[in-house]
Design a protein around this motif. Structure first.
Motif, PDB file in Angstrom:
ATOM      1  N   SER A   4       0.745  -1.376   0.022  1.00 29.86           N
ATOM      2  CA  SER A   4      -0.093   0.071  -0.016  1.00 29.86           C
ATOM      3  C   SER A   4       0.704   1.133  -0.072  1.00 29.86           C
ATOM      4  CB  SER A   4      -0.953   0.057   1.148  1.00 29.86           C
ATOM      5  OG  SER A   4      -0.284  -0.117   2.314  1.00 29.86           O
ATOM      6  N   ALA A   5       0.318   2.359  -0.100  1.00 30.77           N
ATOM      7  CA  ALA A   5       0.955   3.636  -0.059  1.00 30.77           C
ATOM      8  C   ALA A   5       0.178   4.699   1.076  1.00 30.77           C
ATOM      9  CB  ALA A   5       0.928   4.392  -1.378  1.00 30.77           C
ATOM     10  N   ILE A   6       0.985   5.609   1.454  1.00 23.81           N
ATOM     11  CA  ILE A   6       0.670   6.551   2.446  1.00 23.81           C
ATOM     12  C   ILE A   6       1.668   7.571   2.189  1.00 23.81           C
ATOM     13  CG2 ILE A   6       1.969   5.815   4.369  1.00 23.81           C
ATOM     14  CD1 ILE A   6      -0.293   6.602   6.198  1.00 23.81           C
ATOM     15  N   GLU A   7       1.020   8.752   2.616  1.00 21.34           N
ATOM     16  CA  GLU A   7       2.015  10.051   2.344  1.00 21.34           C
ATOM     17  C   GLU A   7       2.205  10.854   3.850  1.00 21.34           C
ATOM     18  OE1 GLU A   7       1.531  14.955   1.269  1.00 21.34           O
ATOM     19  OE2 GLU A   7      -0.147  13.306   0.649  1.00 21.34           O
ATOM     20  N   LYS A   8       3.580  11.009   4.050  1.00 18.58           N
ATOM     21  CA  LYS A   8       4.053  11.586   5.396  1.00 18.58           C
ATOM     22  C   LYS A   8       5.113  12.641   4.926  1.00 18.58           C
ATOM     23  CE  LYS A   8       6.356  10.019   9.496  1.00 18.58           C
ATOM     24  NZ  LYS A   8       7.851  10.884   9.404  1.00 18.58           N
ATOM     25  N   ASP A   9       4.741  13.785   5.341  1.00 22.07           N
ATOM     26  CA  ASP A   9       5.679  15.039   5.187  1.00 22.07           C
ATOM     27  C   ASP A   9       6.193  15.342   3.845  1.00 22.07           C
ATOM     28  OD1 ASP A   9       6.032  15.309   8.124  1.00 22.07           O
ATOM     29  OD2 ASP A   9       7.494  13.687   8.366  1.00 22.07           O
ATOM     30  N   ASN A  10       5.118  15.047   3.144  1.00 21.44           N
ATOM     31  CA  ASN A  10       5.208  15.559   1.567  1.00 21.44           C
ATOM     32  C   ASN A  10       5.838  14.439   0.780  1.00 21.44           C
ATOM     33  OD1 ASN A  10       3.641  17.903   1.866  1.00 21.44           O
ATOM     34  ND2 ASN A  10       5.474  18.803   2.510  1.00 21.44           N
ATOM     35  N   ARG A  52       2.145 -11.392   4.164  1.00 22.44           N
ATOM     36  CA  ARG A  52       2.159 -10.543   3.033  1.00 22.44           C
ATOM     37  C   ARG A  52       0.997  -9.532   2.937  1.00 22.44           C
ATOM     38  NH1 ARG A  52       1.771 -15.709   1.183  1.00 22.44           N
ATOM     39  NH2 ARG A  52      -0.093 -16.095   0.028  1.00 22.44           N
ATOM     40  N   ASP A  53       1.224  -8.322   2.194  1.00 26.65           N
ATOM     41  CA  ASP A  53       0.488  -7.386   1.682  1.00 26.65           C
ATOM     42  C   ASP A  53       0.036  -6.448   2.632  1.00 26.65           C
ATOM     43  OD1 ASP A  53       0.177  -9.341  -0.330  1.00 26.65           O
ATOM     44  OD2 ASP A  53      -1.480 -10.222   0.281  1.00 26.65           O
ATOM     45  N   PRO A  54       0.978  -5.653   3.162  1.00 23.05           N
ATOM     46  CA  PRO A  54       0.864  -4.650   4.305  1.00 23.05           C
ATOM     47  C   PRO A  54      -0.181  -3.284   3.689  1.00 23.05           C
ATOM     48  CG  PRO A  54       2.929  -4.293   3.419  1.00 23.05           C
ATOM     49  CD  PRO A  54       2.474  -5.819   2.854  1.00 23.05           C
ATOM     50  N   LYS A  55      -1.126  -3.377   4.563  1.00 21.17           N
ATOM     51  CA  LYS A  55      -1.950  -2.154   4.372  1.00 21.17           C
ATOM     52  C   LYS A  55      -1.915  -1.021   5.481  1.00 21.17           C
ATOM     53  CE  LYS A  55      -4.786   0.772   2.483  1.00 21.17           C
ATOM     54  NZ  LYS A  55      -6.140   0.676   2.144  1.00 21.17           N
ATOM     55  N   VAL A  56      -1.246   0.208   5.395  1.00 21.92           N
ATOM     56  CA  VAL A  56      -1.141   1.151   6.257  1.00 21.92           C
ATOM     57  C   VAL A  56      -2.066   2.309   6.114  1.00 21.92           C
ATOM     58  CG1 VAL A  56       0.918   2.674   7.183  1.00 21.92           C
ATOM     59  CG2 VAL A  56       1.330   0.290   6.053  1.00 21.92           C
ATOM     60  N   ASN A 106      -2.880  10.279  15.200  1.00 23.05           N
ATOM     61  CA  ASN A 106      -1.420  10.496  15.299  1.00 23.05           C
ATOM     62  C   ASN A 106      -0.567   9.280  15.295  1.00 23.05           C
ATOM     63  OD1 ASN A 106      -2.025  13.604  15.298  1.00 23.05           O
ATOM     64  ND2 ASN A 106      -2.445  13.383  17.431  1.00 23.05           N
ATOM     65  N   GLN A 107      -1.200   8.218  15.056  1.00 20.91           N
ATOM     66  CA  GLN A 107      -0.292   7.245  14.832  1.00 20.91           C
ATOM     67  C   GLN A 107      -0.507   6.389  13.465  1.00 20.91           C
ATOM     68  OE1 GLN A 107       1.683   5.289  17.758  1.00 20.91           O
ATOM     69  NE2 GLN A 107       2.081   7.406  18.048  1.00 20.91           N
ATOM     70  N   TYR A 108       0.453   5.466  13.385  1.00 18.25           N
ATOM     71  CA  TYR A 108       0.277   4.846  12.219  1.00 18.25           C
ATOM     72  C   TYR A 108      -0.079   3.161  12.271  1.00 18.25           C
ATOM     73  CZ  TYR A 108       2.293   8.876   9.774  1.00 18.25           C
ATOM     74  OH  TYR A 108       2.631  10.038   9.507  1.00 18.25           O
ATOM     75  N   TYR A 109      -0.780   2.645  11.552  1.00 17.22           N
ATOM     76  CA  TYR A 109      -1.281   1.330  11.889  1.00 17.22           C
ATOM     77  C   TYR A 109      -1.089   0.576  10.373  1.00 17.22           C
ATOM     78  CZ  TYR A 109      -3.010   3.098  16.111  1.00 17.22           C
ATOM     79  OH  TYR A 109      -3.298   3.658  17.422  1.00 17.22           O
ATOM     80  N   MET A 110      -0.766  -0.941  10.677  1.00 19.85           N
ATOM     81  CA  MET A 110      -0.881  -1.531   9.493  1.00 19.85           C
ATOM     82  C   MET A 110      -1.367  -3.135   9.729  1.00 19.85           C
ATOM     83  SD  MET A 110       2.808  -3.597   8.238  1.00 19.85           S
ATOM     84  CE  MET A 110       3.787  -1.952   8.030  1.00 19.85           C
ATOM     85  N   VAL A 111      -2.014  -3.572   8.900  1.00 20.16           N
ATOM     86  CA  VAL A 111      -2.637  -5.128   8.887  1.00 20.16           C
ATOM     87  C   VAL A 111      -1.812  -5.669   7.963  1.00 20.16           C
ATOM     88  CG1 VAL A 111      -4.915  -4.828   9.730  1.00 20.16           C
ATOM     89  CG2 VAL A 111      -4.450  -4.417   7.422  1.00 20.16           C
ATOM     90  N   VAL A 112      -1.231  -6.948   8.121  1.00 17.26           N
ATOM     91  CA  VAL A 112      -0.623  -7.979   7.335  1.00 17.26           C
ATOM     92  C   VAL A 112      -1.406  -9.258   7.145  1.00 17.26           C
ATOM     93  CG1 VAL A 112       1.557  -9.118   6.549  1.00 17.26           C
ATOM     94  CG2 VAL A 112       1.646  -6.817   8.026  1.00 17.26           C
ATOM     95  N   GLY A 113      -1.575  -9.631   5.979  1.00 11.36           N
ATOM     96  CA  GLY A 113      -2.198 -11.139   5.950  1.00 11.36           C
ATOM     97  C   GLY A 113      -1.237 -12.104   6.145  1.00 11.36           C
ATOM     98  N   GLN A 131       1.513  -1.110  14.967  1.00  8.31           N
ATOM     99  CA  GLN A 131       1.545   0.261  15.249  1.00  8.31           C
ATOM    100  C   GLN A 131       2.939   0.965  15.285  1.00  8.31           C
ATOM    101  OE1 GLN A 131      -0.599   1.110  18.808  1.00  8.31           O
ATOM    102  NE2 GLN A 131      -0.087   3.345  19.053  1.00  8.31           N
ATOM    103  N   SER A 132       2.806   2.256  14.890  1.00 10.80           N
ATOM    104  CA  SER A 132       4.059   2.904  14.676  1.00 10.80           C
ATOM    105  C   SER A 132       3.946   4.428  14.829  1.00 10.80           C
ATOM    106  CB  SER A 132       4.695   2.762  13.344  1.00 10.80           C
ATOM    107  OG  SER A 132       5.959   3.319  12.963  1.00 10.80           O
ATOM    108  N   SER A 133       4.870   4.976  15.303  1.00  9.51           N
ATOM    109  CA  SER A 133       4.659   6.451  15.493  1.00  9.51           C
ATOM    110  C   SER A 133       5.652   7.156  14.125  1.00  9.51           C
ATOM    111  CB  SER A 133       5.483   7.126  16.679  1.00  9.51           C
ATOM    112  OG  SER A 133       6.642   6.549  16.927  1.00  9.51           O
ATOM    113  N   ASN A 134       6.313   6.582  13.636  1.00 11.36           N
ATOM    114  CA  ASN A 134       7.258   6.990  12.521  1.00 11.36           C
ATOM    115  C   ASN A 134       7.133   6.409  11.061  1.00 11.36           C
ATOM    116  OD1 ASN A 134       8.505   4.925  13.154  1.00 11.36           O
ATOM    117  ND2 ASN A 134      10.382   6.237  14.207  1.00 11.36           N
ATOM    118  N   LEU A 135       6.517   5.257  11.087  1.00 14.64           N
ATOM    119  CA  LEU A 135       6.571   4.573   9.965  1.00 14.64           C
ATOM    120  C   LEU A 135       7.550   3.636   9.730  1.00 14.64           C
ATOM    121  CD1 LEU A 135       4.986   6.643   6.894  1.00 14.64           C
ATOM    122  CD2 LEU A 135       3.847   5.108   8.186  1.00 14.64           C
TER     123      LEU A 135
END
Length: 490
Positions: free
Chosen positions: A110-116, A167-171, A176-183, A196-200
């Motif tokens: 997957s994809a996500i934007e952080k700090d442009n 496999r297949d992470p979706k973030v 104010n936190q980042y989360y991920m599910v993985v199959g 869970q992550s604070s900084n990816l």
């Protein structure tokens, strides 16, 4: 052996540029669906809106029309309708995503934007390594050129609750936190593993957020967990042994404190043969939009002889209707493709009737049947018919069993089969069928998206005619609208 990622991506792009002119003339190319410029396409990846544009990445093997070491193909669009192919974003190049055997590559994510910056999360896969699958990042400042993270893999081993199939992470971001599910899978159950992550970069394992109830497969691929109006949903593509099955959507509630998703009910997302690995985004308009791979493993694919394979569905907006029923609807932007409109109304069908004004290859057809005043037990449409009717795709409305049936027995060179979906009789006595036809596809939306049936079909290019039919009685068409849909590919 370690390769420079940019060198591998450049090699792939050179090959694509050399081959794509040959593919353009394939009689199987679609008019308004996303498809690869050459080679193989499967799962949508990194479906995201970035700097005002929609980006769609996908599993891609550019060198042949078959599955191979996975790259990430890339396209962008301003409207989810008109697409521009971009250079390959990811190619296997590092110890965690390359090997000497063909079974390696940059698997789905997957994809996500952080700090442009645009972050791509993907599964590095090499069948020769232990662990076989790890989670990785590539970053970009422009959304086109990507560099793999020096700290890869950011998750270097599966947890005790999972297995080597990981496999297949979706973030996503929440509070104010980042989360991920993985199959993953274990003990005969498909699982969605939660991080869970604070900084990816640094990820903490929180546990199994959801798992199969015993009837939802022993491996979960491409999980996607998100809020949808007043509840949360989990979309996943289940496997049963080595067999891939139809994706499901599970409705429930998400508790971030306990890291648990509670299952309340589930349904199939699509009743057809050719729909897998869907992924969603939420766009700047607040819409939850889904796109899926419009194909399936181990299918007949006549386009393979022309040097390409695979396509994506039209984008669908996920929402609820006024009765609170979950629906999928084609995005509004597709209406911009319409031209050559024809309208008929108050037609009674008895037997088989040809309707030349409804014919075509790249076509949208919207029909309202009057269920109350129709006494035929089975009625519907013949689409993509040859002049002698030896070739046709059949849509049947079976009122006794309250089923919509798509019959591909005589549809052409592709997969043959019969696909059924239930429908609910409308209180107003109407049944709506909305069909999107393209050169080699049919997507049927029943009752404004309460059910969807998607299939690839490969009829002859001259098979364009349309019939309406009713068996053992009469069927009434309240109205029917047909539009030709222009091609978005030059």
């Amino acid at each position: 052996m370690t390769y420079n990622h940019s060198e591998q991506a450049i090699k792939a792009n050179i090959y694509i540029n050399q081959q794509q002119e040959k593919v353009k003339n394939s009689k199987y190319r679609l008019n308004y669906h996303m498809m690869p410029p050459v080679g193989w396409m499967n799962d949508p990846n990194g479906f995201v809106q970035y700097n005002g544009e929609y980006h769609l990445f996908y599993q891609h093997y550019p060198y042949a029309p078959k599955w191979g070491p996975m790259h990430w193909g890339h396209a962008k669009s301003r409207d989810l309708v008109n697409w521009e192919h971009l250079p390959v974003a990811l190619a296997p190049s590092e110890y965690y995503d390359i090997g000497t055997m063909d079974d390696h590559g940059c698997f789905s994510g997957s994809a996500i934007e952080k700090d442009n910056e645009l972050y791509l999360f993907y599964t590095g896969h090499s069948i020769e390594r232990d662990p076989m699958q790890v989670q990785c990042i590539a970053k970009s400042e422009d959304g086109i050129n990507f560099t793999k993270e020096n700290q890869n893999p950011v998750i270097d081993h599966f947890p005790k609750d999972g297995s080597k199939d990981f496999r297949d992470p979706k973030v996503w971001q929440y509070d104010n936190q980042y989360y991920m599910v993985v199959g993953s899978k274990k003990d005969g159950k498909g699982k969605a593993l939660f991080y869970q992550s604070s900084n990816l970069i640094n990820w903490t394992y929180r546990g199994v957020v959801a798992e199969s109830n015993g009837k939802q497969g022993d491996m979960w691929e491409c999980p996607d967990l998100f809020p949808l109006e007043k509840e949360h949903v989990l979309i996943l593509s289940p496997m049963y042994g080595e067999k891939n099955e139809k994706p499901i959507i599970i409705f429930g509630e998400m508790d971030y404190n306990t890291a648990k998703f509670s299952q309340e009910r589930s349904i199939l997302l699509d009743y057809g043969h050719d729909f897998y690995a869907p992924q969603t985004l939420i766009d700047e308009k607040g819409r939850r939009i889904m796109i899926g791979w419009m194909d399936m493993w181990f299918s007949k694919r006549p386009s393979e002889g022309d040097g390409w394979v695979g396509a994506m569905t039209i984008p669908r907006e996920l929402t609820y209707n006024h009765n609170g029923i979950f629906i999928q609807q084609p995005i509004e932007e597709l209406k911009a493709l319409r031209h050559n409109h024809h309208h008929i109304e108050n037609i009674v069908i008895n037997g088989v009737h040809s309707f030349p004004k409804l014919d075509g290859i790249a076509t949208e057809l919207c029909i309202d049947f009057d269920i109350v005043n129709s006494d035929s037990p089975v009625f519907g449409l013949h689409l993509r018919c040859s002049t002698d009717r030896s070739e046709k795709t059949i849509i049947k409305v079976d009122t006794n069993n309250e089923e919509i049936i798509v019959d591909l027995t005589s549809a052409g060179k592709g997969e043959s089969g019969i696909y059924k979906a239930p429908y609910s009789p409308k209180t107003n006595g109407k049944l709506n069928l909305r069909v999107f036809l393209d050169t080699t596809s049919i997507e049927l939306f029943v009752n404004h998206g309460e059910q969807v049936i998607t299939n690839r079909i490969y009829p002859h290019t001259s098979s364009i005619e349309v019939d309406l039919f009713a068996e053992k009685g009469k069927a009434k068409v309240l109205k029917a609208d047909k539009w030709s849909l222009r091609s978005v590919w030059k």
